[in-house]
Design an enzyme around this catalytic site. Structure first.
Site, PDB file in Angstrom:
ATOM      1  N   LYS A  11       0.819  -1.210   0.000  1.00 27.46           N
ATOM      2  CA  LYS A  11       0.000   0.000   0.000  1.00 27.46           C
ATOM      3  C   LYS A  11       0.865   1.277   0.000  1.00 27.46           C
ATOM      4  O   LYS A  11       2.065   1.229   0.274  1.00 27.46           O
ATOM      5  CB  LYS A  11      -0.944  -0.038   1.209  1.00 27.46           C
ATOM      6  CG  LYS A  11      -1.983  -1.173   1.133  1.00 27.46           C
ATOM      7  CD  LYS A  11      -3.000  -1.062   2.262  1.00 27.46           C
ATOM      8  CE  LYS A  11      -4.035  -2.179   2.176  1.00 27.46           C
ATOM      9  NZ  LYS A  11      -5.074  -2.040   3.229  1.00 27.46           N
ATOM     10  N   TYR A  51     -12.483  -2.060  -3.889  1.00 28.51           N
ATOM     11  CA  TYR A  51     -13.024  -2.108  -2.529  1.00 28.51           C
ATOM     12  C   TYR A  51     -14.549  -1.981  -2.501  1.00 28.51           C
ATOM     13  O   TYR A  51     -15.117  -1.618  -1.456  1.00 28.51           O
ATOM     14  CB  TYR A  51     -12.382  -1.016  -1.668  1.00 28.51           C
ATOM     15  CG  TYR A  51     -10.991  -1.385  -1.147  1.00 28.51           C
ATOM     16  CD1 TYR A  51     -10.803  -2.489  -0.312  1.00 28.51           C
ATOM     17  CD2 TYR A  51      -9.877  -0.620  -1.469  1.00 28.51           C
ATOM     18  CE1 TYR A  51      -9.551  -2.821   0.174  1.00 28.51           C
ATOM     19  CE2 TYR A  51      -8.614  -0.947  -0.974  1.00 28.51           C
ATOM     20  CZ  TYR A  51      -8.464  -2.044  -0.151  1.00 28.51           C
ATOM     21  OH  TYR A  51      -7.221  -2.368   0.337  1.00 28.51           O
ATOM     22  N   ASN A 114      -2.139   0.372   6.594  1.00 28.94           N
ATOM     23  CA  ASN A 114      -1.626  -0.859   7.193  1.00 28.94           C
ATOM     24  C   ASN A 114      -0.767  -1.684   6.233  1.00 28.94           C
ATOM     25  O   ASN A 114      -0.649  -2.896   6.362  1.00 28.94           O
ATOM     26  CB  ASN A 114      -2.774  -1.680   7.799  1.00 28.94           C
ATOM     27  CG  ASN A 114      -3.817  -2.063   6.778  1.00 28.94           C
ATOM     28  OD1 ASN A 114      -3.656  -1.808   5.582  1.00 28.94           O
ATOM     29  ND2 ASN A 114      -4.873  -2.699   7.236  1.00 28.94           N
ATOM     30  N   HIS A 117      -2.244  -5.453   1.532  1.00 31.28           N
ATOM     31  CA  HIS A 117      -3.541  -6.102   1.310  1.00 31.28           C
ATOM     32  C   HIS A 117      -3.284  -7.555   0.953  1.00 31.28           C
ATOM     33  O   HIS A 117      -2.313  -7.859   0.251  1.00 31.28           O
ATOM     34  CB  HIS A 117      -4.294  -5.446   0.143  1.00 31.28           C
ATOM     35  CG  HIS A 117      -5.434  -6.287  -0.364  1.00 31.28           C
ATOM     36  ND1 HIS A 117      -6.684  -6.257   0.209  1.00 31.28           N
ATOM     37  CD2 HIS A 117      -5.493  -7.232  -1.342  1.00 31.28           C
ATOM     38  CE1 HIS A 117      -7.465  -7.137  -0.413  1.00 31.28           C
ATOM     39  NE2 HIS A 117      -6.764  -7.740  -1.356  1.00 31.28           N
ATOM     40  N   GLU A 128      -9.558 -10.773  -7.761  1.00 29.16           N
ATOM     41  CA  GLU A 128      -8.626  -9.651  -7.569  1.00 29.16           C
ATOM     42  C   GLU A 128      -7.437  -9.756  -8.528  1.00 29.16           C
ATOM     43  O   GLU A 128      -6.968  -8.739  -9.056  1.00 29.16           O
ATOM     44  CB  GLU A 128      -8.175  -9.605  -6.102  1.00 29.16           C
ATOM     45  CG  GLU A 128      -9.337  -9.236  -5.174  1.00 29.16           C
ATOM     46  CD  GLU A 128      -8.998  -9.272  -3.690  1.00 29.16           C
ATOM     47  OE1 GLU A 128      -7.855  -9.642  -3.315  1.00 29.16           O
ATOM     48  OE2 GLU A 128      -9.886  -8.922  -2.894  1.00 29.16           O
TER      49      GLU A 128
HETATM   50  P1  ADP Z   1      -8.186  -6.583   5.601  1.00 29.69           P
HETATM   51  O1  ADP Z   1      -7.340  -5.664   4.724  1.00 29.69           O
HETATM   52  O2  ADP Z   1      -7.434  -7.045   6.821  1.00 29.69           O
HETATM   53  O3  ADP Z   1      -8.815  -7.705   4.836  1.00 29.69           O
HETATM   54  P2  ADP Z   1     -10.792  -5.272   5.586  1.00 29.69           P
HETATM   55  O4  ADP Z   1     -11.077  -6.036   4.329  1.00 29.69           O
HETATM   56  O5  ADP Z   1     -11.796  -5.341   6.681  1.00 29.69           O
HETATM   57  O6  ADP Z   1      -9.374  -5.670   6.203  1.00 29.69           O
HETATM   58  O7  ADP Z   1     -10.618  -3.720   5.236  1.00 29.69           O
HETATM   59  C1  ADP Z   1      -9.986  -3.315   4.035  1.00 29.69           C
HETATM   60  C2  ADP Z   1      -9.054  -2.167   4.366  1.00 29.69           C
HETATM   61  O8  ADP Z   1      -9.835  -1.037   4.785  1.00 29.69           O
HETATM   62  C3  ADP Z   1      -8.086  -2.392   5.527  1.00 29.69           C
HETATM   63  O9  ADP Z   1      -6.920  -3.121   5.167  1.00 29.69           O
HETATM   64  C4  ADP Z   1      -7.769  -0.988   5.952  1.00 29.69           C
HETATM   65  O10 ADP Z   1      -6.826  -0.357   5.054  1.00 29.69           O
HETATM   66  C5  ADP Z   1      -9.126  -0.315   5.773  1.00 29.69           C
HETATM   67  N1  ADP Z   1      -9.903  -0.347   7.027  1.00 29.69           N
HETATM   68  C6  ADP Z   1     -10.533  -1.417   7.588  1.00 29.69           C
HETATM   69  N2  ADP Z   1     -11.168  -1.095   8.721  1.00 29.69           N
HETATM   70  C7  ADP Z   1     -10.960   0.242   8.891  1.00 29.69           C
HETATM   71  C8  ADP Z   1     -11.363   1.199   9.896  1.00 29.69           C
HETATM   72  N3  ADP Z   1     -12.109   0.833  10.940  1.00 29.69           N
HETATM   73  N4  ADP Z   1     -10.947   2.487   9.731  1.00 29.69           N
HETATM   74  C9  ADP Z   1     -10.194   2.866   8.675  1.00 29.69           C
HETATM   75  N5  ADP Z   1      -9.785   2.007   7.686  1.00 29.69           N
HETATM   76  C10 ADP Z   1     -10.147   0.722   7.805  1.00 29.69           C
HETATM   77 MG    MG Z   2     -10.211  -7.607   3.290  1.00 26.95          MG
END
Ligand code: ADP
Ligand code: MG
Length: 140
Positions: A11, A51, A114, A117, A128
């Site tokens: 990212k 997304y 974070n 992905h 994807e």
């Molecule tokens: P993951 O990436 O662990 O699969 P999710 O699919 O739930 O997590 O979420 C997609 C992405 O959206 C996350 O990696 C993060 O960048 C962002 N995200 C998820 N939850 C939050 C939140 N509560 N606040 C801000 N950004 C979030």
């Molecule tokens: Mg996810």
């Protein structure tokens, strides 16, 4: 266990801090092979499409803005049980909850920024991978 494929994104928070190699090294050390990789600037349309599953979530607008805020590296990873392996090395979404030694614990700045992905199922991995790569760009 079967050799399978998954989809990964390094990212913008990670590319901005010159961590493409650091993240990739952790993926490789977890037994995953990078069989396709390209650095791109995601368009708003691509980020919204990618997304789309989160479009009703309160963080959707911020997430799209973040994912288009700088270059990302999209990758196809191959290895034994690749989806789970990648999720395990990536760690929990929120770095505060991520286990020691995971990519997100090591590098993530926040729950949003974070660093990585990873697809959450084999079905989504296929979708994807097709979203970002042509078959001839993947050399396994
Ligand atoms: P993951 O990436 O662990 O699969 P999710 O699919 O739930 O997590 O979420 C997609 C992405 O959206 C996350 O990696 C993060 O960048 C962002 N995200 C998820 N939850 C939050 C939140 N509560 N606040 C801000 N950004 C979030
Ligand atoms: Mg996810």
């Amino acid at each position: 266990m079967a050799v399978t494929r998954t989809f990964s994104i390094i990212k913008p928070d990670a590319t901005r801090r010159n961590l493409t190699g650091g993240v990739t090294r952790m993926l490789e050390e977890a037994g995953l092979c990078v069989i396709a990789s390209k650095r791109i600037q995601m368009s708003r349309q691509q980020a919204e499409g990618f997304y789309a599953v989160h479009k009703e979530r309160p963080f959707f607008g911020d997430l799209v803005a973040f994912m288009t805020s700088g270059p990302v590296v999209v990758q196809v990873l191959e290895g034994e049980d690749a989806v789970k392996r990648n999720r395990d090395i990536m760690g929990a979404t929120n770095p505060a909850d991520a286990a020691e030694g995971t990519i997100r614990k090591t590098y993530a700045e926040s729950i949003e920024a974070n660093s990585a992905h990873g697809s959450d199922s084999e079905e989504n991995a296929k979708i994807e991978i097709d979203f970002f790569f042509k078959p001839e760009e993947i050399v396994g």
